[in-house]
Design a protein around this motif. Structure first.
Motif, mmCIF file in Angstrom:
data_model
loop_
_atom_site.group_PDB
_atom_site.id
_atom_site.type_symbol
_atom_site.label_atom_id
_atom_site.label_comp_id
_atom_site.label_asym_id
_atom_site.label_seq_id
_atom_site.Cartn_x
_atom_site.Cartn_y
_atom_site.Cartn_z
ATOM 1 N N ALA A 160 9.895 17.348 -0.013
ATOM 2 C CA ALA A 160 9.457 18.263 -1.065
ATOM 3 C C ALA A 160 7.968 18.483 -0.836
ATOM 4 N N PRO A 161 7.366 19.524 -1.413
ATOM 5 C CA PRO A 161 5.928 19.700 -1.239
ATOM 6 C C PRO A 161 5.181 18.428 -1.634
ATOM 7 N N PHE A 162 4.331 17.938 -0.728
ATOM 8 C CA PHE A 162 3.566 16.721 -1.006
ATOM 9 C C PHE A 162 2.189 17.162 -1.480
ATOM 10 N N LEU A 197 0.841 14.805 -7.146
ATOM 11 C CA LEU A 197 0.085 15.483 -8.194
ATOM 12 C C LEU A 197 0.846 16.698 -8.713
ATOM 13 N N GLY A 198 0.807 16.861 -10.020
ATOM 14 C CA GLY A 198 1.427 18.024 -10.651
ATOM 15 C C GLY A 198 1.055 18.048 -12.119
ATOM 16 N N ASP A 199 1.734 18.887 -12.897
ATOM 17 C CA ASP A 199 1.494 18.848 -14.334
ATOM 18 C C ASP A 199 2.186 17.618 -14.909
ATOM 19 N N PRO A 200 1.795 17.174 -16.082
ATOM 20 C CA PRO A 200 2.367 15.936 -16.627
ATOM 21 C C PRO A 200 3.886 15.934 -16.692
ATOM 22 N N PRO A 221 7.538 7.503 5.416
ATOM 23 C CA PRO A 221 8.836 8.013 5.870
ATOM 24 C C PRO A 221 9.740 8.462 4.730
ATOM 25 N N LEU A 222 9.595 7.882 3.544
ATOM 26 C CA LEU A 222 10.449 8.252 2.410
ATOM 27 C C LEU A 222 10.137 9.653 1.902
ATOM 28 N N LEU A 223 8.972 10.184 2.271
ATOM 29 C CA LEU A 223 8.542 11.486 1.784
ATOM 30 C C LEU A 223 8.915 12.615 2.738
#
Length: 326
Positions: free
Chosen positions: A15-17, A127-130, A299-301
């Motif tokens: 997913a986007p990191f 990081l993202g919104d809460p 690796p999990l990401l």
């Protein structure tokens, strides 16, 4: 004589990191292979983007020392042949792997370390919104240790949301240099009620002097401000922990020396990783055997890891198999 081969490989993220510096959808790594005596050692490294490194530049740097490597350069020689960074890390890892294979043993045995057990690793909440971060934390709430990526304004709300979604998890946080203009002492005091154990790199590397008079409610860890042993004297009195990454240090050889020097100065140690496959994280596992915290979830990401890769079970990462590295 030693034989050298090197190349660039690309891996998509699951997913986007997202961190304070931006989002990644794939990672480019450089892979080095050094062969000798019928054996082949491999190493992988991820360029440090905030220092302007690219995989293409790392590959050119590796090719630039081809003559020395093929003439028999050692891991110690690498410390003078190349600066700290991805190119040196890939070659250093390959030479460690080669040495273990030629000796028919494991890298930890070469170092005189005991056989390893699985290590608790942090798992990153991007990081993202809460709300988005709470959902990610809820999905990972069974994990013992979560690492929360921060971005400056709104970080207290982000951490509150993560804590509510994962009430039993241990939390560490990484500001990735995003707290410029904020009151660091007040931010730490505001995060303390959420049982955050550690906060990495609140200010930009080079701005560490501003931390000298901060009375932190939560211990601070240096990441971007600490690459090699040469950085340690600037760390003491400003940070209580350093985050050792092999791509920053330029390999396991320097990382082990850095850990020893940090301990001599009374500093705690985290061993982390960049976005990378299991081949890149495997040498970091050896360094993490001597750390207080491990953050080896790279690796999990990814959408797809190497096969065979590291084994992850529950909240732990297991020692690398010899067929992978070391």
């Amino acid at each position: 004589m030693q034989r050298l081969a090197a190349r660039i490989e690309r891996f998509a993220t699951a997913a986007p990191f997202v961190i304070a510096r931006g989002a990644k959808h794939e990672v480019e790594v450089v892979v080095a292979e050094v062969g000798a005596g019928g054996h082949n050692g491999r190493g992988e490294a991820t360029p440090i983007d905030y220092r302007g490194e690219t995989a293409a530049e790392a590959l050119r740097a590796i090719e630039g020392v081809r003559g020395a490597i093929e003439a028999g350069a050692t891991r110690v020689d690498l410390l003078d042949l190349l600066p700290a960074g991805a190119a040196r890390n890939a070659l250093d890892a390959a030479l460690w792997d080669l040495a273990a294979k030629r000796a028919a043993t494991r890298v930890w045995a070469l170092l005189g370390l005991p056989d390893p057990r699985p290590i608790l690793t942090a798992y990153t909440i991007p990081l993202g919104d809460p709300g988005a971060m709470a959902e990610a934390a809820r999905s990972a709430s069974a994990r013992e240790l979560l690492k929360v990526k921060l971005g400056g304004e709104g970080d207290v709300e982000r951490v509150r949301a993560v804590r509510q979604a994962a009430p039993h998890a241990r939390l560490i946080a990484d500001a990735n240099q995003s707290w410029a203009g904020l009151d660091v002492e007040a931010m730490l005091a505001a995060l303390a009620p959420f049982r955050v154990e550690l906060v990495e790199q609140p200010l930009a590397a080079g701005a560490d002097a501003a931390l000298a008079h901060v009375r932190p409610a939560i211990p601070l860890a240096a990441d971007e401000s600490c690459h090699t042993r040469a950085d340690l004297d600037r760390i003491v009195g400003r940070y209580r922990v350093i985050n050792v990454k092999l791509d920053k240090a330029g390999g396991l050889t320097e990382a082990l020396a850095l850990i020893e020097a940090a301990r001599q100065r009374g500093l705690g140690v985290m061993v982390g990783c960049m976005l990378s496959t299991s081949l890149g994280v495997a040498p970091a596992f050896v360094a993490a055997m001597q750390a207080d915290y491990a953050d080896l979830d790279g690796p999990l990401l990814l959408a797809c890891d190497r096969t065979p890769g590291l084994e992850f079970s529950g909240s732990d990462v297991h020692p690398p198999l010899a067929v992978l590295w070391g």
